[in-house]
Design an enzyme around this catalytic site. Sequence first.
Site, PDB file in Angstrom:
ATOM      1  N   ASP A  70      16.886  25.465  15.338  1.00 20.31           N
ATOM      2  CA  ASP A  70      16.866  24.934  13.970  1.00 20.31           C
ATOM      3  C   ASP A  70      15.727  23.923  13.876  1.00 20.31           C
ATOM      4  O   ASP A  70      15.531  23.108  14.779  1.00 20.31           O
ATOM      5  CB  ASP A  70      18.223  24.266  13.686  1.00 20.31           C
ATOM      6  CG  ASP A  70      18.418  23.931  12.218  1.00 20.31           C
ATOM      7  OD1 ASP A  70      17.579  23.174  11.675  1.00 20.31           O
ATOM      8  OD2 ASP A  70      19.395  24.387  11.621  1.00 20.31           O
ATOM      9  N   ILE A  71      14.971  23.987  12.782  1.00 24.43           N
ATOM     10  CA  ILE A  71      13.834  23.068  12.648  1.00 24.43           C
ATOM     11  C   ILE A  71      14.261  21.651  12.253  1.00 24.43           C
ATOM     12  O   ILE A  71      13.426  20.753  12.199  1.00 24.43           O
ATOM     13  CB  ILE A  71      12.776  23.550  11.614  1.00 24.43           C
ATOM     14  CG1 ILE A  71      13.444  23.962  10.307  1.00 24.43           C
ATOM     15  CG2 ILE A  71      11.894  24.643  12.175  1.00 24.43           C
ATOM     16  CD1 ILE A  71      12.443  24.126   9.166  1.00 24.43           C
ATOM     17  N   GLN A 110      26.343  25.541   2.361  1.00 21.36           N
ATOM     18  CA  GLN A 110      25.384  26.520   2.881  1.00 21.36           C
ATOM     19  C   GLN A 110      24.090  26.395   2.082  1.00 21.36           C
ATOM     20  O   GLN A 110      24.120  26.307   0.847  1.00 21.36           O
ATOM     21  CB  GLN A 110      25.944  27.947   2.745  1.00 21.36           C
ATOM     22  CG  GLN A 110      25.023  29.002   3.333  1.00 21.36           C
ATOM     23  CD  GLN A 110      25.616  30.412   3.282  1.00 21.36           C
ATOM     24  OE1 GLN A 110      26.694  30.636   2.706  1.00 21.36           O
ATOM     25  NE2 GLN A 110      24.920  31.360   3.885  1.00 21.36           N
ATOM     26  N   HIS A 121      24.536  32.495   9.340  1.00 23.33           N
ATOM     27  CA  HIS A 121      24.109  31.854  10.590  1.00 23.33           C
ATOM     28  C   HIS A 121      25.207  30.956  11.125  1.00 23.33           C
ATOM     29  O   HIS A 121      25.925  30.317  10.358  1.00 23.33           O
ATOM     30  CB  HIS A 121      22.815  31.045  10.401  1.00 23.33           C
ATOM     31  CG  HIS A 121      22.875  30.086   9.251  1.00 23.33           C
ATOM     32  ND1 HIS A 121      22.715  30.484   7.960  1.00 23.33           N
ATOM     33  CD2 HIS A 121      23.087  28.753   9.211  1.00 23.33           C
ATOM     34  CE1 HIS A 121      22.813  29.449   7.150  1.00 23.33           C
ATOM     35  NE2 HIS A 121      23.058  28.374   7.890  1.00 23.33           N
ATOM     36  N   PHE A 122      25.313  30.923  12.429  1.00 18.89           N
ATOM     37  CA  PHE A 122      26.187  29.972  13.109  1.00 18.89           C
ATOM     38  C   PHE A 122      25.297  28.922  13.756  1.00 18.89           C
ATOM     39  O   PHE A 122      24.294  29.248  14.393  1.00 18.89           O
ATOM     40  CB  PHE A 122      27.028  30.669  14.185  1.00 18.89           C
ATOM     41  CG  PHE A 122      28.114  31.532  13.611  1.00 18.89           C
ATOM     42  CD1 PHE A 122      29.361  31.004  13.311  1.00 18.89           C
ATOM     43  CD2 PHE A 122      27.881  32.875  13.343  1.00 18.89           C
ATOM     44  CE1 PHE A 122      30.360  31.796  12.761  1.00 18.89           C
ATOM     45  CE2 PHE A 122      28.876  33.678  12.788  1.00 18.89           C
ATOM     46  CZ  PHE A 122      30.117  33.138  12.499  1.00 18.89           C
ATOM     47  N   HIS A 123      25.683  27.661  13.561  1.00 20.15           N
ATOM     48  CA  HIS A 123      24.985  26.552  14.219  1.00 20.15           C
ATOM     49  C   HIS A 123      25.646  26.309  15.572  1.00 20.15           C
ATOM     50  O   HIS A 123      26.876  26.273  15.664  1.00 20.15           O
ATOM     51  CB  HIS A 123      25.140  25.258  13.418  1.00 20.15           C
ATOM     52  CG  HIS A 123      24.561  25.297  12.041  1.00 20.15           C
ATOM     53  ND1 HIS A 123      23.374  24.689  11.715  1.00 20.15           N
ATOM     54  CD2 HIS A 123      25.012  25.860  10.889  1.00 20.15           C
ATOM     55  CE1 HIS A 123      23.126  24.870  10.422  1.00 20.15           C
ATOM     56  NE2 HIS A 123      24.103  25.569   9.891  1.00 20.15           N
TER      57      HIS A 123
HETATM   58  P1  AMP Z   1      23.042  25.679   6.349  1.00 20.65           P
HETATM   59  O1  AMP Z   1      22.979  24.373   5.605  1.00 20.65           O
HETATM   60  O2  AMP Z   1      24.320  25.828   7.157  1.00 20.65           O
HETATM   61  O3  AMP Z   1      22.794  26.863   5.431  1.00 20.65           O
HETATM   62  O4  AMP Z   1      21.894  25.621   7.431  1.00 20.65           O
HETATM   63  C1  AMP Z   1      20.587  26.074   7.232  1.00 20.65           C
HETATM   64  C2  AMP Z   1      19.781  25.576   8.394  1.00 20.65           C
HETATM   65  O5  AMP Z   1      18.575  26.328   8.454  1.00 20.65           O
HETATM   66  C3  AMP Z   1      19.382  24.095   8.302  1.00 20.65           C
HETATM   67  O6  AMP Z   1      19.951  23.387   9.407  1.00 20.65           O
HETATM   68  C4  AMP Z   1      17.860  24.138   8.347  1.00 20.65           C
HETATM   69  O7  AMP Z   1      17.308  23.082   9.095  1.00 20.65           O
HETATM   70  C5  AMP Z   1      17.597  25.484   8.988  1.00 20.65           C
HETATM   71  N1  AMP Z   1      16.302  26.086   8.679  1.00 20.65           N
HETATM   72  C6  AMP Z   1      15.743  26.273   7.457  1.00 20.65           C
HETATM   73  N2  AMP Z   1      14.550  26.888   7.579  1.00 20.65           N
HETATM   74  C7  AMP Z   1      14.350  27.106   8.905  1.00 20.65           C
HETATM   75  C8  AMP Z   1      13.301  27.697   9.668  1.00 20.65           C
HETATM   76  N3  AMP Z   1      12.210  28.207   9.105  1.00 20.65           N
HETATM   77  N4  AMP Z   1      13.432  27.734  11.015  1.00 20.65           N
HETATM   78  C9  AMP Z   1      14.535  27.233  11.613  1.00 20.65           C
HETATM   79  N5  AMP Z   1      15.553  26.667  10.941  1.00 20.65           N
HETATM   80  C10 AMP Z   1      15.475  26.597   9.611  1.00 20.65           C
END
Ligand code: AMP
Length: 133
Positions: A29-30, A92, A98-100
């Site tokens: 995750d970035i 979201q 996606h799973f964190h």
């Molecule tokens: P969510 O809030 O559960 O939908 O999480 C989305 C996640 O995607 C966030 O933690 C962002 O930091 C991550 N994210 C968004 N764009 C990218 C990217 N290009 N590469 C890696 N992670 C990303």
Amino acid sequence: MDCIFCKIIKGEIPSYKIYEDEKTYAFLDIACDSFGHTLVIPKKHCQNALDCDDEYLQATITTVKKIAKHYVENCGFDGVNIFNASGESAQQTVFHLHFHIIPRKKEDGVDIWPLKEKYDLDLKDVCDKLKLN
Ligand code: AMP
Ligand code: ZN
């Protein structure tokens, strides 16, 4: 379809790949909000856990377990938090399932659990309203 995670799978957007197999892809995750914060996604687009087909959902969660075990057994972590947000009200923000995975160490100072407040709940009433018959 303009999906950022589909673009990552296709290599159109760069990512720090941790693992991939036929049905799933895992990358950092970035957000950089903890060391090793990882996202695991299915290679077939779906919005979240509610509309994902079972085959890809199962493959995704199997990869989550594989990476979690790798972090604990080979990378010096003691445990992991595993999170998923499904739906806007669940916060979201990217609408590709996606799973964190947040790798954890004892006394790492990370406080991830979002719910702090206690409510005066009648659990029988909650159960009556929520149970799946
Ligand atoms: P969510 O809030 O559960 O939908 O999480 C989305 C996640 O995607 C966030 O933690 C962002 O930091 C991550 N994210 C968004 N764009 C990218 C990217 N290009 N590469 C890696 N992670 C990303
Ligand atoms: Zn997608």
